[in-house]
Design a protein around this motif. Structure first.
Motif, PDB file in Angstrom:
ATOM      1  N   TYR A  91      28.644  56.107  25.152  1.00 40.78           N
ATOM      2  CA  TYR A  91      28.721  54.834  24.418  1.00 40.78           C
ATOM      3  C   TYR A  91      28.581  55.043  22.903  1.00 40.78           C
ATOM      4  N   GLY A 132      39.237  50.098  33.708  1.00 43.54           N
ATOM      5  CA  GLY A 132      38.134  50.384  34.630  1.00 43.54           C
ATOM      6  C   GLY A 132      36.823  50.097  33.922  1.00 43.54           C
ATOM      7  N   GLY A 163      34.244  48.211  34.530  1.00 41.55           N
ATOM      8  CA  GLY A 163      32.985  47.905  35.212  1.00 41.55           C
ATOM      9  C   GLY A 163      32.469  46.546  34.771  1.00 41.55           C
ATOM     10  N   ASP A 215      39.281  45.728  35.630  1.00 42.23           N
ATOM     11  CA  ASP A 215      38.616  46.451  36.716  1.00 42.23           C
ATOM     12  C   ASP A 215      38.982  45.802  38.047  1.00 42.23           C
ATOM     13  N   LEU A 216      39.070  46.659  39.048  1.00 38.97           N
ATOM     14  CA  LEU A 216      39.437  46.218  40.393  1.00 38.97           C
ATOM     15  C   LEU A 216      38.278  45.526  41.111  1.00 38.97           C
ATOM     16  N   ASP A 217      37.063  45.803  40.698  1.00 39.88           N
ATOM     17  CA  ASP A 217      35.880  45.342  41.426  1.00 39.88           C
ATOM     18  C   ASP A 217      35.494  43.927  40.959  1.00 39.88           C
ATOM     19  N   LYS A 255      31.836  43.210  39.869  1.00 41.39           N
ATOM     20  CA  LYS A 255      31.453  43.667  38.524  1.00 41.39           C
ATOM     21  C   LYS A 255      32.061  42.763  37.455  1.00 41.39           C
ATOM     22  N   GLN A 264      41.676  43.413  37.902  1.00 42.13           N
ATOM     23  CA  GLN A 264      43.026  43.965  38.043  1.00 42.13           C
ATOM     24  C   GLN A 264      42.986  45.403  38.538  1.00 42.13           C
ATOM     25  N   ASP A 265      43.883  45.712  39.455  1.00 43.51           N
ATOM     26  CA  ASP A 265      44.040  47.092  39.915  1.00 43.51           C
ATOM     27  C   ASP A 265      44.899  47.832  38.890  1.00 43.51           C
ATOM     28  N   VAL A 266      44.371  48.876  38.287  1.00 39.85           N
ATOM     29  CA  VAL A 266      45.129  49.557  37.233  1.00 39.85           C
ATOM     30  C   VAL A 266      46.166  50.519  37.816  1.00 39.85           C
ATOM     31  N   LEU A 268      37.003  55.470  31.006  1.00 45.04           N
ATOM     32  CA  LEU A 268      35.745  56.206  31.160  1.00 45.04           C
ATOM     33  C   LEU A 268      35.329  56.267  32.623  1.00 45.04           C
ATOM     34  N   ASP A 269      35.319  57.470  33.176  1.00 47.15           N
ATOM     35  CA  ASP A 269      34.864  57.709  34.557  1.00 47.15           C
ATOM     36  C   ASP A 269      35.692  56.949  35.595  1.00 47.15           C
ATOM     37  N   LEU A 305      33.248  51.655  44.111  1.00 48.43           N
ATOM     38  CA  LEU A 305      34.236  51.517  45.188  1.00 48.43           C
ATOM     39  C   LEU A 305      34.245  52.748  46.080  1.00 48.43           C
TER      40      LEU A 305
HETATM   41  C1  LIG Z   1      32.014  54.825  37.310  1.00 47.75           C
HETATM   42  S1  LIG Z   1      32.627  53.235  36.983  1.00 47.75           S
HETATM   43  C2  LIG Z   1      32.808  53.272  35.195  1.00 47.75           C
HETATM   44  C3  LIG Z   1      32.764  51.895  34.593  1.00 47.75           C
HETATM   45  C4  LIG Z   1      32.950  51.832  33.088  1.00 47.75           C
HETATM   46  N1  LIG Z   1      34.143  52.509  32.647  1.00 47.75           N
HETATM   47  C5  LIG Z   1      31.718  52.364  32.375  1.00 47.75           C
HETATM   48  O1  LIG Z   1      31.803  53.411  31.746  1.00 47.75           O
HETATM   49  O2  LIG Z   1      30.664  51.712  32.435  1.00 47.75           O
HETATM   50  C6  LIG Z   1      34.332  53.349  37.495  1.00 47.75           C
HETATM   51  C7  LIG Z   1      35.036  52.004  37.495  1.00 47.75           C
HETATM   52  O3  LIG Z   1      36.426  52.180  37.784  1.00 47.75           O
HETATM   53  C8  LIG Z   1      36.837  51.067  38.540  1.00 47.75           C
HETATM   54  N2  LIG Z   1      38.077  51.377  39.262  1.00 47.75           N
HETATM   55  C9  LIG Z   1      38.280  52.333  40.202  1.00 47.75           C
HETATM   56  N3  LIG Z   1      39.553  52.286  40.655  1.00 47.75           N
HETATM   57  C10 LIG Z   1      40.163  51.277  39.988  1.00 47.75           C
HETATM   58  C11 LIG Z   1      41.471  50.720  40.012  1.00 47.75           C
HETATM   59  N4  LIG Z   1      42.412  51.201  40.840  1.00 47.75           N
HETATM   60  N5  LIG Z   1      41.750  49.684  39.189  1.00 47.75           N
HETATM   61  C12 LIG Z   1      40.799  49.190  38.351  1.00 47.75           C
HETATM   62  N6  LIG Z   1      39.540  49.682  38.287  1.00 47.75           N
HETATM   63  C13 LIG Z   1      39.215  50.702  39.087  1.00 47.75           C
HETATM   64  C14 LIG Z   1      35.659  50.826  39.476  1.00 47.75           C
HETATM   65  O4  LIG Z   1      35.685  49.534  40.035  1.00 47.75           O
HETATM   66  C15 LIG Z   1      34.478  51.061  38.543  1.00 47.75           C
HETATM   67  O5  LIG Z   1      34.036  49.885  37.941  1.00 47.75           O
END
Ligand SMILES: C[S@@+](CC[C@H](N)C(=O)[O-])C[C@H]1O[C@@H](n2cnc3c(N)ncnc32)[C@H](O)[C@@H]1O
Length: 234
Positions: free
Chosen positions: A41, A59, A61, A82-84, A87, A107-109, A123-124, A181
């Motif tokens: 961050y 993504g 979160g 983010d897909l979730d 969150k 949204q599903d990326v 990120l991650d 997920l």
């Molecule tokens: C480890 S978390 C990181 C969250 C955020 N980037 C952070 O640094 O706080 C990974 C995130 O990727 C999202 N994610 C995974 N696959 C995804 C997809 N196909 N579309 C959108 N988001 C996705 C998950 O829902 C999760 O919130």
């Protein structure tokens, strides 16, 4: 020395302010610890604070990056995807109540992404996608980086060392407690990330970003140094 302690105080205050926005105590505690200990961050703030380009947080979160940047004085519009849905629900209430021009969208990326030009954070996230989708996403995002802008990726190269296995274990644990997920994990190698960026268009910088963590996280910074090359027909 004085600069360093002012920097640390700015960081600590931002972490505390973001955490205080979360009404659920458990989530506020998690957020504060995550923001304080994870070096991504402040590193992202350092890279993005002097740009006025909008930010796409892929993504996102619960929106930690956007909220942290706002609390450290960044005013660029931020769109998080983010897909979730859970969150996004947590984060978008806070965005609507506290932070202007921050939108978090479910949204599903792996599908079509909104039109965008600016700076991008990923990120991650890559390791939740299958290899072919990782490449597709990176190539698409490369085309969305504004002139002079950057794409920041953070992920964990699978080098088989103890840091890698600790990262793997922490991700599995987060999946087990249903915070992340439950999809198969596919950690990308350094080469499989970098090969999606044309060397004539991007300057790439890659380094470990361990901080005080035991994880094998690396930061990949792709700075656009030339306009996108459009293939000539015929
Ligand atoms: C480890 S978390 C990181 C969250 C955020 N980037 C952070 O640094 O706080 C990974 C995130 O990727 C999202 N994610 C995974 N696959 C995804 C997809 N196909 N579309 C959108 N988001 C996705 C998950 O829902 C999760 O919130």
């Amino acid at each position: 020395m004085e600069n360093q302690s002012a920097e640390l105080a700015g960081h600590e205050q931002a972490c505390a302010r973001v955490a205080a926005r979360f009404p659920q105590r458990w989530l506020g505690g998690y957020v504060r610890g995550k923001l304080r200990r994870d070096p991504i961050y402040p590193a992202a703030w350092d890279l993005l604070c002097s740009s006025s380009e909008p930010i796409l947080d892929v993504g996102c979160g619960v929106g930690l990056l956007a909220f942290y940047l706002r609390e450290r004085g960044c005013r660029q519009p931020v769109l998080g995807l983010d897909l979730d849905a859970r969150k996004i629900r947590h984060g978008s209430r806070i965005a609507a109540d506290c932070y202007e021009n921050v939108e978090l969208r479910c949204q599903d990326v792996q599908g079509a992404l909104p039109d965008f030009s600016g700076n991008i954070a990923l990120l991650d996230v890559l390791h939740y996608l299958p290899r072919a989708k990782q490449c597709e996403l990176l190539s698409h995002l490369a085309g969305c980086v504004a002139p002079g802008g950057m794409l920041i990726v953070r992920d964990c190269p699978p080098d088989g060392g103890p840091r890698f296995w600790l990262t793997w274990f922490a991700e599995k644990f987060a999946q087990m407690v249903s915070w992340n997920l439950n999809t198969p994990l596919c950690f990308p190698s350094r080469a499989s990330i970098e090969e999606n960026f044309n060397a004539a268009e991007f300057k790439c910088e890659t380094r470990p970003l361990w901080g005080a963590s035991p994880f094998n996280n690396h930061i990949f910074i792709f700075r656009r140094c030339a306009p996108k090359t459009v293939p000539v027909a015929g």
